[in-house]
Design a protein around this motif. Sequence first.
Motif, PDB file in Angstrom:
ATOM      1  N   ILE A 174       0.840  -1.198   0.000  1.00  0.00           N
ATOM      2  CA  ILE A 174       0.000   0.000   0.000  1.00  0.00           C
ATOM      3  C   ILE A 174       0.875   1.248   0.000  1.00  0.00           C
ATOM      4  CG2 ILE A 174      -1.637   1.350   1.376  1.00  0.00           C
ATOM      5  CD1 ILE A 174      -2.849  -1.407   2.210  1.00  0.00           C
ATOM      6  N   ALA A 175       1.910   1.249   0.827  1.00  0.00           N
ATOM      7  CA  ALA A 175       2.820   2.391   0.879  1.00  0.00           C
ATOM      8  C   ALA A 175       3.468   2.641  -0.477  1.00  0.00           C
ATOM      9  CB  ALA A 175       3.885   2.166   1.947  1.00  0.00           C
ATOM     10  N   ASN A 176       3.786   1.567  -1.206  1.00  0.00           N
ATOM     11  CA  ASN A 176       4.412   1.699  -2.521  1.00  0.00           C
ATOM     12  C   ASN A 176       3.428   2.121  -3.614  1.00  0.00           C
ATOM     13  OD1 ASN A 176       6.929   1.016  -1.548  1.00  0.00           O
ATOM     14  ND2 ASN A 176       6.774  -1.130  -2.137  1.00  0.00           N
ATOM     15  N   ASN A 177       2.139   1.911  -3.394  1.00  0.00           N
ATOM     16  CA  ASN A 177       1.142   2.163  -4.438  1.00  0.00           C
ATOM     17  C   ASN A 177       0.228   3.356  -4.185  1.00  0.00           C
ATOM     18  OD1 ASN A 177       1.879  -0.026  -6.113  1.00  0.00           O
ATOM     19  ND2 ASN A 177       0.716  -1.444  -4.844  1.00  0.00           N
ATOM     20  N   HIS A 187      -6.575   7.129 -10.568  1.00  0.00           N
ATOM     21  CA  HIS A 187      -7.864   6.436 -10.611  1.00  0.00           C
ATOM     22  C   HIS A 187      -9.044   7.311 -10.181  1.00  0.00           C
ATOM     23  CE1 HIS A 187      -6.004   2.546 -11.432  1.00  0.00           C
ATOM     24  NE2 HIS A 187      -5.050   2.926 -10.602  1.00  0.00           N
ATOM     25  N   ILE A 188      -8.760   8.583  -9.892  1.00  0.00           N
ATOM     26  CA  ILE A 188      -9.814   9.491  -9.462  1.00  0.00           C
ATOM     27  C   ILE A 188      -9.971  10.574 -10.526  1.00  0.00           C
ATOM     28  CG2 ILE A 188     -10.542  11.118  -7.680  1.00  0.00           C
ATOM     29  CD1 ILE A 188      -8.710   9.532  -5.735  1.00  0.00           C
ATOM     30  N   GLY A 215      -9.857  -1.483  -5.814  1.00  0.00           N
ATOM     31  CA  GLY A 215      -9.113  -1.338  -4.573  1.00  0.00           C
ATOM     32  C   GLY A 215      -7.904  -2.251  -4.490  1.00  0.00           C
ATOM     33  N   GLY A 216      -7.988  -3.388  -5.163  1.00  0.00           N
ATOM     34  CA  GLY A 216      -6.882  -4.339  -5.159  1.00  0.00           C
ATOM     35  C   GLY A 216      -5.604  -3.778  -5.763  1.00  0.00           C
ATOM     36  N   VAL A 217      -5.691  -2.709  -6.526  1.00  0.00           N
ATOM     37  CA  VAL A 217      -4.508  -2.065  -7.104  1.00  0.00           C
ATOM     38  C   VAL A 217      -3.535  -1.675  -5.983  1.00  0.00           C
ATOM     39  CG1 VAL A 217      -3.731   0.029  -8.308  1.00  0.00           C
ATOM     40  CG2 VAL A 217      -5.676  -1.261  -9.183  1.00  0.00           C
ATOM     41  N   LEU A 221      -2.795  -3.319  -3.455  1.00  0.00           N
ATOM     42  CA  LEU A 221      -2.089  -4.491  -2.937  1.00  0.00           C
ATOM     43  C   LEU A 221      -1.207  -5.160  -3.983  1.00  0.00           C
ATOM     44  CD1 LEU A 221      -4.996  -5.978  -0.812  1.00  0.00           C
ATOM     45  CD2 LEU A 221      -2.955  -4.812   0.025  1.00  0.00           C
ATOM     46  N   GLU A 222      -1.118  -4.573  -5.171  1.00  0.00           N
ATOM     47  CA  GLU A 222      -0.248  -5.155  -6.205  1.00  0.00           C
ATOM     48  C   GLU A 222       1.213  -4.945  -5.841  1.00  0.00           C
ATOM     49  OE1 GLU A 222      -1.410  -3.305  -9.880  1.00  0.00           O
ATOM     50  OE2 GLU A 222      -3.254  -4.467 -10.007  1.00  0.00           O
ATOM     51  N   ASP A 223       2.048  -5.897  -6.273  1.00  0.00           N
ATOM     52  CA  ASP A 223       3.479  -5.824  -5.985  1.00  0.00           C
ATOM     53  C   ASP A 223       4.216  -5.408  -7.252  1.00  0.00           C
ATOM     54  OD1 ASP A 223       6.009  -6.001  -4.938  1.00  0.00           O
ATOM     55  OD2 ASP A 223       5.967  -8.174  -4.677  1.00  0.00           O
ATOM     56  N   HIS A 224       4.791  -4.225  -7.221  1.00  0.00           N
ATOM     57  CA  HIS A 224       5.548  -3.710  -8.367  1.00  0.00           C
ATOM     58  C   HIS A 224       7.030  -3.611  -8.056  1.00  0.00           C
ATOM     59  CE1 HIS A 224       1.890  -2.793 -10.596  1.00  0.00           C
ATOM     60  NE2 HIS A 224       1.393  -2.323  -9.468  1.00  0.00           N
ATOM     61  N   SER A 225       7.474  -4.280  -6.994  1.00  0.00           N
ATOM     62  CA  SER A 225       8.873  -4.162  -6.589  1.00  0.00           C
ATOM     63  C   SER A 225       9.793  -5.062  -7.405  1.00  0.00           C
ATOM     64  CB  SER A 225       9.026  -4.505  -5.102  1.00  0.00           C
ATOM     65  OG  SER A 225       8.695  -5.873  -4.866  1.00  0.00           O
ATOM     66  N   LYS A 226       9.229  -6.065  -8.061  1.00  0.00           N
ATOM     67  CA  LYS A 226      10.039  -6.986  -8.854  1.00  0.00           C
ATOM     68  C   LYS A 226      10.036  -6.552 -10.328  1.00  0.00           C
ATOM     69  CE  LYS A 226       9.002 -10.771  -5.759  1.00  0.00           C
ATOM     70  NZ  LYS A 226       7.995 -10.245  -4.885  1.00  0.00           N
ATOM     71  N   GLY A 227      11.166  -6.605 -10.950  1.00  0.00           N
ATOM     72  CA  GLY A 227      11.275  -6.172 -12.325  1.00  0.00           C
ATOM     73  C   GLY A 227      11.003  -7.210 -13.252  1.00  0.00           C
TER      74      GLY A 227
END
Length: 105
Positions: A22-25, A32-33, A95-97, A99-105
């Motif tokens: 959440i902190a990363n996203n 989205h707004i 809302g699930g956006v 919780l997505e993990d974008h830390s891996k390349g």
Amino acid sequence: MPQPIEVDLPHNLGKDEARRRIANNVHKLEEHIPGGAQVQSGWAGDQLNLDVQAMGQEVAATIDVEDSKVRLKVLLPGILGMFSGVIQSALQKKGGVLLEDHSKG
């Protein structure tokens, strides 16, 4: 009188990983707004407090991170309360956006 909305997003990540994601996203919320939103956020323990300004309205929200779910609470002011059903549905779908993990390349 503000119209409250609550949405639970279940997850299997554990509290720490959900909080990290959440902190990363959270910066992506503005995308989205509609209406050129500005989002200010700050953590208080495992609760993220949000102030969202869009289309001349200010919305207060919190995101409570728990071990197996994330609870979104939004207080819709004035006329936005008429759209609570649509907004709640959008939060459930998108809302699930957070919780997505974008830390891996």
